[in-house]
Write a protein that holds these residues in place. Structure first.
Motif, PDB file in Angstrom:
ATOM      1  N   CYS A 145       0.825  -1.211   0.000  1.00 46.26           N
ATOM      2  CA  CYS A 145       0.000   0.000   0.000  1.00 46.26           C
ATOM      3  C   CYS A 145       0.859   1.261   0.000  1.00 46.26           C
ATOM      4  O   CYS A 145       0.543   2.266   0.638  1.00 46.26           O
ATOM      5  CB  CYS A 145      -0.976  -0.031   1.170  1.00 46.26           C
ATOM      6  SG  CYS A 145      -2.204  -1.352   0.988  1.00 46.26           S
ATOM      7  N   GLY A 146       1.973   1.192  -0.731  1.00 44.35           N
ATOM      8  CA  GLY A 146       2.730   2.387  -1.045  1.00 44.35           C
ATOM      9  C   GLY A 146       3.584   2.941   0.067  1.00 44.35           C
ATOM     10  O   GLY A 146       3.772   4.163   0.140  1.00 44.35           O
ATOM     11  N   GLY A 147       4.120   2.086   0.932  1.00 50.87           N
ATOM     12  CA  GLY A 147       4.950   2.586   2.017  1.00 50.87           C
ATOM     13  C   GLY A 147       4.180   3.394   3.033  1.00 50.87           C
ATOM     14  O   GLY A 147       4.725   4.282   3.703  1.00 50.87           O
ATOM     15  N   LYS A 148       2.920   3.073   3.172  1.00 55.76           N
ATOM     16  CA  LYS A 148       2.029   3.798   4.085  1.00 55.76           C
ATOM     17  C   LYS A 148       2.501   3.645   5.526  1.00 55.76           C
ATOM     18  O   LYS A 148       2.855   2.555   5.966  1.00 55.76           O
ATOM     19  CB  LYS A 148       0.612   3.242   3.949  1.00 55.76           C
ATOM     20  CG  LYS A 148      -0.466   4.044   4.648  1.00 55.76           C
ATOM     21  CD  LYS A 148      -0.892   5.236   3.836  1.00 55.76           C
ATOM     22  CE  LYS A 148      -2.135   5.895   4.421  1.00 55.76           C
ATOM     23  NZ  LYS A 148      -2.495   7.129   3.702  1.00 55.76           N
ATOM     24  N   ILE A 149       2.482   4.743   6.266  1.00 51.48           N
ATOM     25  CA  ILE A 149       2.863   4.740   7.673  1.00 51.48           C
ATOM     26  C   ILE A 149       1.614   4.530   8.524  1.00 51.48           C
ATOM     27  O   ILE A 149       0.608   5.230   8.361  1.00 51.48           O
ATOM     28  CB  ILE A 149       3.518   6.072   8.063  1.00 51.48           C
ATOM     29  CG1 ILE A 149       4.769   6.319   7.208  1.00 51.48           C
ATOM     30  CG2 ILE A 149       3.873   6.092   9.545  1.00 51.48           C
ATOM     31  CD1 ILE A 149       5.311   7.724   7.304  1.00 51.48           C
ATOM     32  N   TYR A 150       1.685   3.552   9.434  1.00 52.94           N
ATOM     33  CA  TYR A 150       0.561   3.288  10.324  1.00 52.94           C
ATOM     34  C   TYR A 150       0.442   4.421  11.338  1.00 52.94           C
ATOM     35  O   TYR A 150       1.400   4.707  12.058  1.00 52.94           O
ATOM     36  CB  TYR A 150       0.795   1.977  11.086  1.00 52.94           C
ATOM     37  CG  TYR A 150      -0.344   0.992  10.960  1.00 52.94           C
ATOM     38  CD1 TYR A 150      -1.526   1.184  11.677  1.00 52.94           C
ATOM     39  CD2 TYR A 150      -0.243  -0.116  10.146  1.00 52.94           C
ATOM     40  CE1 TYR A 150      -2.568   0.288  11.560  1.00 52.94           C
ATOM     41  CE2 TYR A 150      -1.279  -1.024  10.019  1.00 52.94           C
ATOM     42  CZ  TYR A 150      -2.445  -0.817  10.728  1.00 52.94           C
ATOM     43  OH  TYR A 150      -3.477  -1.701  10.613  1.00 52.94           O
ATOM     44  N   PRO A 151      -0.699   5.090  11.445  1.00 52.54           N
ATOM     45  CA  PRO A 151      -0.849   6.115  12.480  1.00 52.54           C
ATOM     46  C   PRO A 151      -0.661   5.503  13.866  1.00 52.54           C
ATOM     47  O   PRO A 151      -1.232   4.456  14.181  1.00 52.54           O
ATOM     48  CB  PRO A 151      -2.288   6.612  12.283  1.00 52.54           C
ATOM     49  CG  PRO A 151      -2.601   6.298  10.848  1.00 52.54           C
ATOM     50  CD  PRO A 151      -1.892   5.004  10.574  1.00 52.54           C
ATOM     51  N   LEU A 152       0.155   6.140  14.679  1.00 49.98           N
ATOM     52  CA  LEU A 152       0.482   5.586  15.991  1.00 49.98           C
ATOM     53  C   LEU A 152      -0.759   5.399  16.862  1.00 49.98           C
ATOM     54  O   LEU A 152      -0.867   4.412  17.607  1.00 49.98           O
ATOM     55  CB  LEU A 152       1.487   6.495  16.701  1.00 49.98           C
ATOM     56  CG  LEU A 152       2.085   5.948  18.001  1.00 49.98           C
ATOM     57  CD1 LEU A 152       2.899   4.690  17.737  1.00 49.98           C
ATOM     58  CD2 LEU A 152       2.955   7.015  18.670  1.00 49.98           C
ATOM     59  N   GLU A 153      -1.703   6.316  16.744  1.00 48.49           N
ATOM     60  CA  GLU A 153      -2.899   6.207  17.586  1.00 48.49           C
ATOM     61  C   GLU A 153      -3.742   4.990  17.214  1.00 48.49           C
ATOM     62  O   GLU A 153      -4.403   4.390  18.082  1.00 48.49           O
ATOM     63  CB  GLU A 153      -3.729   7.483  17.513  1.00 48.49           C
ATOM     64  CG  GLU A 153      -4.349   7.816  16.158  1.00 48.49           C
ATOM     65  CD  GLU A 153      -3.416   8.562  15.220  1.00 48.49           C
ATOM     66  OE1 GLU A 153      -3.899   9.052  14.178  1.00 48.49           O
ATOM     67  OE2 GLU A 153      -2.205   8.664  15.537  1.00 48.49           O
ATOM     68  N   LYS A 154      -3.718   4.601  15.943  1.00 53.73           N
ATOM     69  CA  LYS A 154      -4.450   3.398  15.538  1.00 53.73           C
ATOM     70  C   LYS A 154      -3.757   2.142  16.069  1.00 53.73           C
ATOM     71  O   LYS A 154      -4.417   1.188  16.481  1.00 53.73           O
ATOM     72  CB  LYS A 154      -4.598   3.351  14.015  1.00 53.73           C
ATOM     73  CG  LYS A 154      -5.583   4.369  13.464  1.00 53.73           C
ATOM     74  CD  LYS A 154      -5.829   4.165  11.987  1.00 53.73           C
ATOM     75  CE  LYS A 154      -6.843   5.176  11.452  1.00 53.73           C
ATOM     76  NZ  LYS A 154      -8.209   4.937  11.974  1.00 53.73           N
ATOM     77  N   ILE A 155      -2.430   2.137  16.035  1.00 56.44           N
ATOM     78  CA  ILE A 155      -1.691   1.013  16.606  1.00 56.44           C
ATOM     79  C   ILE A 155      -2.002   0.885  18.091  1.00 56.44           C
ATOM     80  O   ILE A 155      -2.251  -0.215  18.607  1.00 56.44           O
ATOM     81  CB  ILE A 155      -0.187   1.196  16.384  1.00 56.44           C
ATOM     82  CG1 ILE A 155       0.150   1.016  14.905  1.00 56.44           C
ATOM     83  CG2 ILE A 155       0.612   0.223  17.244  1.00 56.44           C
ATOM     84  CD1 ILE A 155       1.604   1.283  14.572  1.00 56.44           C
ATOM     85  N   GLN A 156      -1.983   1.990  18.796  1.00 54.50           N
ATOM     86  CA  GLN A 156      -2.253   1.965  20.237  1.00 54.50           C
ATOM     87  C   GLN A 156      -3.649   1.413  20.521  1.00 54.50           C
ATOM     88  O   GLN A 156      -3.834   0.569  21.403  1.00 54.50           O
ATOM     89  CB  GLN A 156      -2.120   3.368  20.823  1.00 54.50           C
ATOM     90  CG  GLN A 156      -2.396   3.428  22.322  1.00 54.50           C
ATOM     91  CD  GLN A 156      -2.227   4.823  22.895  1.00 54.50           C
ATOM     92  OE1 GLN A 156      -1.934   5.776  22.158  1.00 54.50           O
ATOM     93  NE2 GLN A 156      -2.410   4.969  24.188  1.00 54.50           N
ATOM     94  N   ALA A 157      -4.639   1.863  19.756  1.00 55.61           N
ATOM     95  CA  ALA A 157      -6.009   1.407  19.984  1.00 55.61           C
ATOM     96  C   ALA A 157      -6.140  -0.090  19.698  1.00 55.61           C
ATOM     97  O   ALA A 157      -6.800  -0.826  20.463  1.00 55.61           O
ATOM     98  CB  ALA A 157      -6.977   2.199  19.116  1.00 55.61           C
ATOM     99  N   ILE A 158      -5.523  -0.557  18.620  1.00 55.97           N
ATOM    100  CA  ILE A 158      -5.604  -1.979  18.288  1.00 55.97           C
ATOM    101  C   ILE A 158      -4.883  -2.805  19.343  1.00 55.97           C
ATOM    102  O   ILE A 158      -5.370  -3.864  19.774  1.00 55.97           O
ATOM    103  CB  ILE A 158      -5.008  -2.232  16.887  1.00 55.97           C
ATOM    104  CG1 ILE A 158      -5.916  -1.612  15.819  1.00 55.97           C
ATOM    105  CG2 ILE A 158      -4.838  -3.726  16.628  1.00 55.97           C
ATOM    106  CD1 ILE A 158      -5.309  -1.611  14.418  1.00 55.97           C
ATOM    107  N   SER A 159      -3.730  -2.330  19.794  1.00 57.58           N
ATOM    108  CA  SER A 159      -2.968  -3.063  20.807  1.00 57.58           C
ATOM    109  C   SER A 159      -3.738  -3.169  22.116  1.00 57.58           C
ATOM    110  O   SER A 159      -3.789  -4.246  22.737  1.00 57.58           O
ATOM    111  CB  SER A 159      -1.624  -2.362  21.040  1.00 57.58           C
ATOM    112  OG  SER A 159      -0.908  -2.989  22.065  1.00 57.58           O
TER     113      SER A 159
END
Length: 353
Positions: A145-159
């Motif tokens: 998906c084009g070197g897309k950076i995962y938003p940190l807040e989404k990672i935190q919520a999923i974790s």
């Protein structure tokens, strides 16, 4: 064909720099299977500290690194939740099923990015008829998906959701270094939300070979045994670990150059009728774009670019992938951009008045 090829097929095509070769030649070595290679041990200790984990393990490849993590976290018959186009599912030869007996439940993200709301109803019931949902795997940056950076807040919520529900978290961070440079967010900040992390040295960092995984002491001890099982035990591996250490010292900050060069090429694609960036924004060093059928197929355009000394990968009938890296200069990026404009224009059919 010009002698000075510009190879945009991948950021794995780089060659070791003179400084990296010197570091490799001078590296003290020992038998790493016996834990006696001082350069490997130094790399593992440094990486654990960088990623904020208790321990790390040097392995030959990124695929092996990811698959060791999956195998340690799961039992045969378990299920992993992951994005539909992630590397561990698409491009690792079905390894979760073959090596770990794990099924992948894939979920379509927004150009590779999942939101916790997409996962909240995906845990299988605790019933003998179902697989056991055990693991969530995320990819940062996202290759397909084009070197897309995962938003940190989404990672935190999923974790937080995953751990609250007894699930484990794995990060395929093959290009985590690109996310670090693009955002200024430290590696350990990204990694704090994961039970295991995989990183790569042979992509943007320019080492000839090698990846690593990191996690708790207990996790890495188990991973070491699985590495041996998969044939990944190496002997005097300090020669290649030295390249990784050199890359950590010299090749992280310079990734910003790759990101700038990718923008030059991306702008050429935006400027060219018949080409379309997909995703439309380029955040790091990976460029995916679609070719309008009126120009021909992606393979046709790749073949024409090769005639001018530009190497790219066709990824299906209409898609092309290009990556900037250590061996592509700013001047070469400009040349590639100009060539894309010229070649695509030459492939357009004449307009009928």
């Amino acid at each position: 064909m010009p002698n000075d090829l510009i190879d945009l097929r991948s950021d794995t095509v780089t060659r070791p720099t003179a400084g990296m070769r010197a570091a490799m030649a001078e590296a003290p070595v020992g038998d790493d299977v016996m834990n006696e290679d001082p350069t490997v041990n130094r790399l593992q200790e440094r990486l654990a500290e960088m990623l904020g984990k208790e321990a790390a393990l040097f392995v030959p490849t990124g695929t092996m690194s990811n698959q060791i993590c999956i195998k340690v976290h799961t039992q045969p018959g378990d299920e992993m939740l992951c994005e539909e186009f992630c590397h561990v599912y698409m491009w690792e030869a079905g390894a979760p099923a073959v090596l770990s007996g794990v099924t992948c439940r894939t979920i379509r993200g927004d150009y590779g990015i999942l939101d916790v709301t997409q996962l909240e109803d995906k845990i299988r019931p605790g019933n003998d008829h179902y697989v056991r949902t055990r693991l969530v795997s995320l990819e940062n940056t996202h290759n397909r998906c084009g070197g897309k950076i995962y938003p940190l807040e989404k990672i935190q919520a999923i974790s937080e959701w995953a751990h609250r529900n007894g699930l484990l978290m794995h990060l395929d961070g093959a290009r985590l270094w690109n996310a670090v440079v693009a955002t200024g967010i430290a590696p350990k900040t990204w990694c704090q939300y994961f039970d295991s992390v995989s990183v790569c040295f042979s992509k943007g960092l320019g080492a000839p070979v090698g990846s690593a995984l990191a996690g708790s002491y207990e996790f890495v001890a188990k991973a070491r045994r699985v590495r041996k099982l998969l044939g990944g035990g190496m002997r005097q591996a300090g020669i290649i670990a030295a390249a990784a250490l050199y890359a950590l010292d010299h090749h992280i900050d310079r990734l910003a150059e790759d990101h700038r060069n990718a923008q030059v090429i991306a702008q050429a694609i935006r400027d060219t009728p018949g080409l379309r960036l997909d995703p439309p924004e380029v955040e790091t060093n990976i460029i995916w774009f679609a070719v309008d059928p009126e120009l021909g197929s992606a393979r046709d355009l790749v073949a024409r670019l090769k005639e001018y000394g530009i190497l790219a990968n066709s990824m299906g009938a209409t898609m092309i992938r290009m990556l900037t890296h250590l061996d592509v200069s700013a001047a070469q990026a400009e040349r590639a951009a100009d060539t894309i404009r010229k070649v695509a224009r030459s492939m357009r059919p004449a307009l009928v008045s």
